[in-house]
Design an enzyme around this catalytic site. Structure first.
Site, PDB file in Angstrom:
ATOM      1  N   ILE A 217       0.846  -1.201   0.000  1.00 28.35           N
ATOM      2  CA  ILE A 217       0.000   0.000   0.000  1.00 28.35           C
ATOM      3  C   ILE A 217       0.885   1.257   0.000  1.00 28.35           C
ATOM      4  O   ILE A 217       0.414   2.343   0.320  1.00 28.35           O
ATOM      5  CB  ILE A 217      -0.957   0.011   1.227  1.00 28.35           C
ATOM      6  CG1 ILE A 217      -0.266  -0.404   2.523  1.00 28.35           C
ATOM      7  CG2 ILE A 217      -2.120  -0.932   0.971  1.00 28.35           C
ATOM      8  CD1 ILE A 217       0.572   0.616   3.162  1.00 28.35           C
TER       9      ILE A 217
ATOM     10  N   ARG B 109       4.330   2.290  -2.422  1.00 26.92           N
ATOM     11  CA  ARG B 109       4.629   2.716  -3.780  1.00 26.92           C
ATOM     12  C   ARG B 109       4.982   1.476  -4.599  1.00 26.92           C
ATOM     13  O   ARG B 109       5.657   0.572  -4.119  1.00 26.92           O
ATOM     14  CB  ARG B 109       5.808   3.706  -3.809  1.00 26.92           C
ATOM     15  CG  ARG B 109       5.460   5.109  -3.375  1.00 26.92           C
ATOM     16  CD  ARG B 109       4.629   5.817  -4.437  1.00 26.92           C
ATOM     17  NE  ARG B 109       4.345   7.193  -4.086  1.00 26.92           N
ATOM     18  CZ  ARG B 109       3.272   7.600  -3.442  1.00 26.92           C
ATOM     19  NH1 ARG B 109       2.369   6.725  -3.024  1.00 26.92           N
ATOM     20  NH2 ARG B 109       3.072   8.873  -3.189  1.00 26.92           N
TER      21      ARG B 109
ATOM     22  N   GLU C  64       1.178   2.684 -13.054  1.00 25.10           N
ATOM     23  CA  GLU C  64      -0.256   2.933 -12.920  1.00 25.10           C
ATOM     24  C   GLU C  64      -0.656   4.204 -13.665  1.00 25.10           C
ATOM     25  O   GLU C  64       0.149   5.143 -13.765  1.00 25.10           O
ATOM     26  CB  GLU C  64      -0.654   3.020 -11.438  1.00 25.10           C
ATOM     27  CG  GLU C  64       0.102   4.039 -10.619  1.00 25.10           C
ATOM     28  CD  GLU C  64      -0.266   3.976  -9.137  1.00 25.10           C
ATOM     29  OE1 GLU C  64      -0.755   5.014  -8.640  1.00 25.10           O
ATOM     30  OE2 GLU C  64      -0.055   2.937  -8.483  1.00 25.10           O
TER      31      GLU C  64
ATOM     32  N   HIS D  89      -5.192   2.071  -6.428  1.00 19.58           N
ATOM     33  CA  HIS D  89      -4.551   3.114  -5.624  1.00 19.58           C
ATOM     34  C   HIS D  89      -5.601   3.921  -4.861  1.00 19.58           C
ATOM     35  O   HIS D  89      -5.691   5.153  -4.988  1.00 19.58           O
ATOM     36  CB  HIS D  89      -3.701   4.034  -6.499  1.00 19.58           C
ATOM     37  CG  HIS D  89      -2.606   4.723  -5.722  1.00 19.58           C
ATOM     38  ND1 HIS D  89      -1.399   5.088  -6.277  1.00 19.58           N
ATOM     39  CD2 HIS D  89      -2.531   5.121  -4.414  1.00 19.58           C
ATOM     40  CE1 HIS D  89      -0.651   5.677  -5.367  1.00 19.58           C
ATOM     41  NE2 HIS D  89      -1.320   5.708  -4.225  1.00 19.58           N
TER      42      HIS D  89
END
Length: 312
Positions: free
Chosen positions: A226, A228, A257, A275
């Site tokens: 959670i 990078r 992403e 994210h």
């Protein structure tokens, strides 16, 4: 005096509305309408995860003295170039801690109890044909946290309610926590069932979770990220999942992403979220409010509430 800002990424609607209400003129760096805007812009605004500000961009903006990020991370900012030009960088630490920690626990539960797969099992009518397979208990298992900052501590606090055995790895031991400390990620991974990545991004942590770490985590271990995407070596993780080197993974962050390849999307033992660690209305409002506080303080020539550590 009207101030000219430039957004360097998509920003939350809350923040855009607040800036417009205070009569800031916000230029979009992807299509600057005013040809004289480059010389008028005095601050850059963006999110922590998407903003990219390098020396070349700063050289085009001679009046910029502030980069106000709506987010915690700032690994996309060239801090050396910013300091060289006397530009201060601010972010919004503490605002998203609870939400990100909540999601970390949610991902651990999702991958171990296979909640998304169970949902599909019911929706597809498979329950009529047979029973759902056995899953893995979370309570009482061993948790390793990579990074013991605000978010790491919040994850540990929540995990304690599940009677998890908690240990961690960070740059140095923390004197105010009682959890077991490991000097290396490899050593931490070899002692836990769940390894949660909660460390900042940037060059210092790039590919910190590599093939050796995943080998040590083992075929019954789960990885949750959670933090990078850059902290985990994507090729190593993909191979570890394909070869069943580890049991599964829960990922909220990725390497490129929002582009996530079909190869990742086809893995049945992986839970993927877009994210959304801080993506609640409460947190996004708090982040926007703190970003605005930094902007107001900057233009009022008052102390900035939350400069990044390198700019303090």
């Amino acid at each position: 005096m009207t101030q000219h800002l430039m957004q360097v990424s998509q920003i939350p609607a809350f923040l855009m509305q607040a800036m417009q209400q205070e009569d800031y003129i916000v230029h979009d760096h992807t299509h600057i309408v005013d040809p004289l805007a480059l010389g008028k812009v005095t601050a850059l605004v963006g999110t922590g995860s998407e903003s990219k500000v390098d020396k070349a961009l700063l050289s085009m903006l001679p009046q910029v003295k502030l980069i106000a990020l709506c987010g915690v991370g700032y690994d996309g900012i060239d801090l050396d170039a910013a300091r060289e030009r006397g530009v201060v960088v601010t972010h919004t630490p503490g605002t998203m801690t609870a939400d990100v920690a909540d999601l970390a626990l949610g991902l651990m539960l999702s991958v171990s109890r296979r909640i998304p797969q169970a949902d599909r099992f019911v929706r597809n009518g498979d329950w009529v044909v047979g029973s759902f397979g056995m899953t893995r208990r979370l309570s009482g298992s061993r948790l390793g946290i990579l990074g013991m900052g605000r978010i790491g501590r919040a994850i540990a606090q929540r995990a304690a309610a599940f009677d998890m055995q908690i240990s961690y790895c960070s740059r140095s031991p923390k004197t105010d926590v009682s959890y077991r400390f490991h000097e290396s990620v490899e050593a931490l991974a070899s002692e836990v069932d769940f390894l949660v990545v909660a460390t900042p991004g940037g060059p210092a942590t790039q590919n910190l979770v590599n093939e050796a770490v995943l080998q040590n985590l083992g075929p019954k271990g789960y990885l949750v990220n959670i933090a990078r995407g850059s902290v985990v070596n994507p090729e190593a993780l993909l191979q570890a999942l394909k070869n069943k080197t580890i049991a599964g993974a829960g990922l909220d962050v990725f390497w490129d992403e929002p582009r996530v390849s079909a190869e990742w999307r086809s893995l049945h033992q992986v839970v993927l979220t877009p994210h959304i660690g801080s993506h609640t209305e409460e947190t996004r409002r708090a982040m926007s409010d703190l970003t605005m506080a930094n902007l107001r303080a900057f233009y009022a020539q008052q102390p900035l509430p939350t400069p990044v550590p390198e700019c303090q």
